[in-house]
Structures are given as structure tokens and as C-alpha cells.
Enzyme design. Structure first.
Site, PDB file in Angstrom:
ATOM      1  CD  GLU A 187      -2.677   1.149   2.609  1.00 25.60           C
ATOM      2  OE1 GLU A 187      -2.836   2.371   3.171  1.00 25.60           O
ATOM      3  OE2 GLU A 187      -3.201   0.091   2.963  1.00 25.60           O
ATOM      4  CE  LYS A 236      -6.120   1.105   6.434  1.00 27.47           C
ATOM      5  NZ  LYS A 236      -5.582   2.362   5.725  1.00 27.47           N
TER       6      LYS A 236
END
Length: 220
Positions: free
Chosen positions: A53, A140
Site C-alpha cells: 500500500e 481497516k
């Protein structure tokens, strides 16, 4: 206004679950020097962490994504997306998934329109509830360090069908405390690519850290 109050068709994102099966840790990367992009990705993939990411809040980030995407075996996502412009920029750069520290209807709808899998962030039961009502079951938890593993254990009862990717403040020392929880799919962390190691181009050291992180999944 809550997300659930203005629902649209939920975003389908089966690939987000598949990403967590590739490795127990998703490195969260900050790229300042475009020349670091490819060797950093190569080191992490060689160490066993293929899902990366890249946070988009540096000038080099969007240019780094397509370069890193060419590294064999890598899957590149864009993180720190705050609005629809960020989503569009990440998609145009070639990101294959999106990640946000929090979740807004603007980000969710933009990802849905582009069929870009999204990992939405939440920090409270209210935010998690909104995302569940919007159709998400992989969320998340950010920042994870605010409540730690104890908070995730507490969340398992009211949200039995939700899995989490805790991110923010996790280190090699406590990553396993998260990974052993049944409602944790994987974790996100920047410790596998410390800023100083990147600056010093210590790719061998980063590869070693990635390998150590990969081994955390053996008991998960």
C-alpha cells in the site's frame, strides 16, 4: 450524516479478502524519492510480502505506483485516500485497490463507480456499524494502537461477521498479538520499510524485515 442513512448499492470486493491470504502483513509505504520505488518493491516481494500500500500524500507517490506495479508478483494499492479526486488519481496511476483512513460516502461511491476494491477505515463502533450497513465485512481499524488487541477482542461480539485489518502503530513486537485474533485477517504496518532504511537504500535489511514479517503468518 451517517453512511447508512444514504445507502447506495454496496461495493463488492472479493479481492480484498484474497489479498489477506497472500501475506499476513501489508506494508504501508511512504515514497519520497521516485528512484526508491522499484528496489523497495523488489525487496518486499523477495521477502515474501507481495501486497503493498503506497500512501498518496507525497509528490512522488502517484508516479511510483505504476513503476512498482511492474515488479513481478506485486499487488499495488493506494492509501490515505480522502476524496473522489484521490480515488480517481489512484485508479489512473494503476492502483488495484484503495485504502482510506476513514470512510466517506464520496470515497466509497467513487471506488464503486470505478470498480476499485476499497478497504475503508473506521475507528469506532459507530463507524463500523455504518460500514456494515453499507455492505462491508472487511474493515481497516485505524489507528489500531488506540485500543490495541483488547479492542479487537471486544469488537468480535457485536460484529461477528466482520474481519479487520488493524493498521497504525503496529510493530514487529506486537503484530502477532493482533494476528492471533480470529477476527483479524491481516495487519498493515510501516515497520517493514523504515524511513531511514529507505533513505539509506538498505534493501537487504528491508528484505530481511519482510521475511520476518512473512513468518508471522505461519501460526495464523
Amino acid at each position: 450524516m451517517s453512511l447508512s442513512a444514504t445507502q447506495t448499492k454496496p461495493l463488492t470486493k472479493p479481492s480484498m479478502h484474497m489479498l489477506c491470504h497472500q501475506a499476513p502483513v501489508i506494508p504501508v509505504l511512504t515514497i519520497h524519492d521516485l528512484g526508491h520505488a522499484v528496489p523497495l518493491a523488489e525487496a518486499l516481494v523477495a521477502g515474501g510480502l507481495p501486497v503493498l500500500e503506497v500512501t498518496i500524500h507525497t509528490p512522488a507517490a502517484l508516479a511510483a505506483i505504476p513503476l512498482m506495479a511492474r515488479v513481478p508478483g506485486v499487488t499495488i494499492g493506494a492509501g490515505s485516500l480522502l476524496n473522489s479526486q484521490h480515488v480517481n488519481q489512484a485508479h489512473q496511476a494503476g492502483a488495484t485497490f484503495a485504502s482510506s483512513p476513514g470512510a466517506t460516502r464520496q470515497v466509497i461511491d467513487a471506488c464503486k463507480d470505478l470498480a476499485l476494491p476499497l478497504l475503508p477505515g473506521a475507528a469506532s463502533p459507530t463507524e463500523i456499524t455504518d460500514l456494515v450497513n453499507y455492505g462491508f465485512d472487511l474493515i481497516k481499524l485505524f489507528p489500531a494502537s488506540a485500543g490495541g488487541p483488547a479492542a479487537l477482542r471486544s469488537l468480535s461480539a457485536p460484529f461477528p461477521k466482520v474481519h479487520f485489518i488493524p493498521t497504525g502503530g503496529i510493530s514487529q513486537d506486537d503484530a502477532l498479538d493482533y494476528l492471533t485474533l480470529p477476527n483479524v485477517a491481516c495487519v498493515g504496518g510501516s515497520w517493514v520499510a523504515p524511513a531511514q532504511m529507505i533513505q539509506e537504500e538498505h534493501w537487504g535489511g528491508i528484505r530481511k524485515l519482510a521475511h520476518q514479517a512473512r513468518l508471522l503468518g505461519n501460526g495464523h
